[in-house]
Motif scaffolding. Structure first.
Motif, short mmCIF file in Angstrom:
data_model
loop_
_atom_site.label_atom_id
_atom_site.label_comp_id
_atom_site.label_asym_id
_atom_site.label_seq_id
_atom_site.Cartn_x
_atom_site.Cartn_y
_atom_site.Cartn_z
N TYR A 1 0.61 -1.35 0.44
CA TYR A 1 -0.07 -0.11 -0.38
C TYR A 1 1.11 1.50 -0.11
O TYR A 1 2.20 1.17 0.26
N LEU A 2 0.14 3.07 -0.13
CA LEU A 2 1.06 4.30 -0.05
C LEU A 2 0.00 4.41 1.34
O LEU A 2 -0.20 4.52 1.23
N ARG A 54 -4.01 1.79 -3.21
CA ARG A 54 -4.63 1.71 -2.25
C ARG A 54 -3.23 2.54 -0.90
O ARG A 54 -2.67 2.65 -0.96
N PHE A 55 -4.70 2.75 0.36
CA PHE A 55 -3.75 3.56 1.21
C PHE A 55 -3.46 3.27 2.88
O PHE A 55 -2.80 3.53 3.79
N GLN A 56 -4.59 1.83 2.97
CA GLN A 56 -3.69 1.42 3.98
C GLN A 56 -3.80 -0.53 3.50
O GLN A 56 -4.13 -0.34 2.33
N PRO A 57 -3.07 -0.94 4.47
CA PRO A 57 -2.68 -2.70 4.04
C PRO A 57 -3.75 -3.00 3.86
O PRO A 57 -5.00 -3.03 4.69
N LYS A 58 -3.39 -4.40 3.16
CA LYS A 58 -4.67 -5.10 3.31
C LYS A 58 -4.95 -5.79 3.96
O LYS A 58 -3.95 -6.49 4.77
N GLY A 59 -6.33 -6.77 4.42
CA GLY A 59 -6.37 -7.77 5.44
C GLY A 59 -5.96 -8.76 4.92
O GLY A 59 -5.76 -9.11 4.30
N GLY A 113 -12.51 0.07 0.38
CA GLY A 113 -10.78 0.57 0.47
C GLY A 113 -10.38 1.07 1.86
O GLY A 113 -9.30 1.38 2.38
N ARG A 114 -11.27 0.27 3.00
CA ARG A 114 -10.61 0.19 4.47
C ARG A 114 -10.58 -1.61 4.82
O ARG A 114 -10.66 -2.30 4.22
N THR A 115 -9.50 -1.82 5.43
CA THR A 115 -9.26 -2.64 6.38
C THR A 115 -9.73 -2.36 7.84
O THR A 115 -9.61 -1.42 8.90
N THR A 116 -10.38 -3.85 8.34
CA THR A 116 -10.73 -3.64 9.57
C THR A 116 -9.57 -3.35 11.29
O THR A 116 -8.65 -4.01 11.16
N LEU A 165 -7.70 -7.73 9.62
CA LEU A 165 -7.98 -9.56 9.31
C LEU A 165 -9.33 -9.47 8.02
O LEU A 165 -8.42 -10.22 6.78
N PHE A 166 -9.67 -8.27 7.83
CA PHE A 166 -10.51 -8.15 6.33
C PHE A 166 -10.49 -6.65 5.76
O PHE A 166 -10.30 -6.22 6.44
N SER A 167 -10.17 -6.84 4.15
CA SER A 167 -10.15 -5.54 3.59
C SER A 167 -11.24 -5.89 2.72
O SER A 167 -11.32 -6.80 1.79
#
Length: 163
Positions: free
Chosen positions: A35-36, A66-71, A104-107, A111-113
């Protein structure tokens, strides 16, 4: 700290880069980091002598960034015409409500994006949902929640690492 050095290593590969290298640098950094991050945007900004707001503006224009890491479980929901007609909006709404997360967000537990995509190319199977590159056809809101809960059960069944 480790992520920052990885980002810098990527940027260093573009030693004499100019503004025309912005997208390839963004892609390379995201490939390396997943992510960025804000730090990555700032580093790219300094390297290219472009305001961070411009770097961010370009990155937000393209939905590949993406601006958040993937779940651990990355959920993609098709929002193409066929999927929309067959109810993907209701599936998306159910997932958002269940996970308490927006596209576009991650929990919070990482665990989940959740992401929406314009088309997955499986229109005859609509609505389509993909979890970690595994496609699920004719998904209803209830089926989507069952798939998510199956992922949670899988995580709960995994032995935890001890120090």
């Amino acid at each position: 700290m480790e992520q920052t050095s990885k980002v810098q290593q990527v940027i260093d590969r573009f030693e004499r880069a100019g503004r025309d290298s912005l997208i390839p640098i963004l892609q390379a950094v995201q490939h390396e980091q997943g992510y960025l991050s804000e730090d990555a945007v700032a580093s790219i900004s300094r390297h290219l002598a472009i305001p961070a707001s411009k770097v961010y503006g370009v990155a937000t224009f393209y939905n590949q960034f993406r601006f958040q890491p993937k779940g651990k479980y990355h959920i993609l929901i098709c929002r193409g015409t066929a999927c929309h007609v067959k109810g993907s909006a209701k599936v998306l709404e159910a997932i958002c409500k269940h996970l308490k997360v927006e596209p576009g967000r991650t929990t919070r537990d990482k665990l989940f994006s959740l992401e929406t995509v314009a088309c997955m190319g499986a229109c005859a199977l609509s609505p389509v949902l993909c979890i970690n590159e595994e496609f699920h056809a004719k998904v209803s809101p209830a089926k989507a929640i069952k798939l998510i809960e199956a992922c949670r059960e899988l995580e709960a069944a995994r032995p935890t690492a001890t120090a």
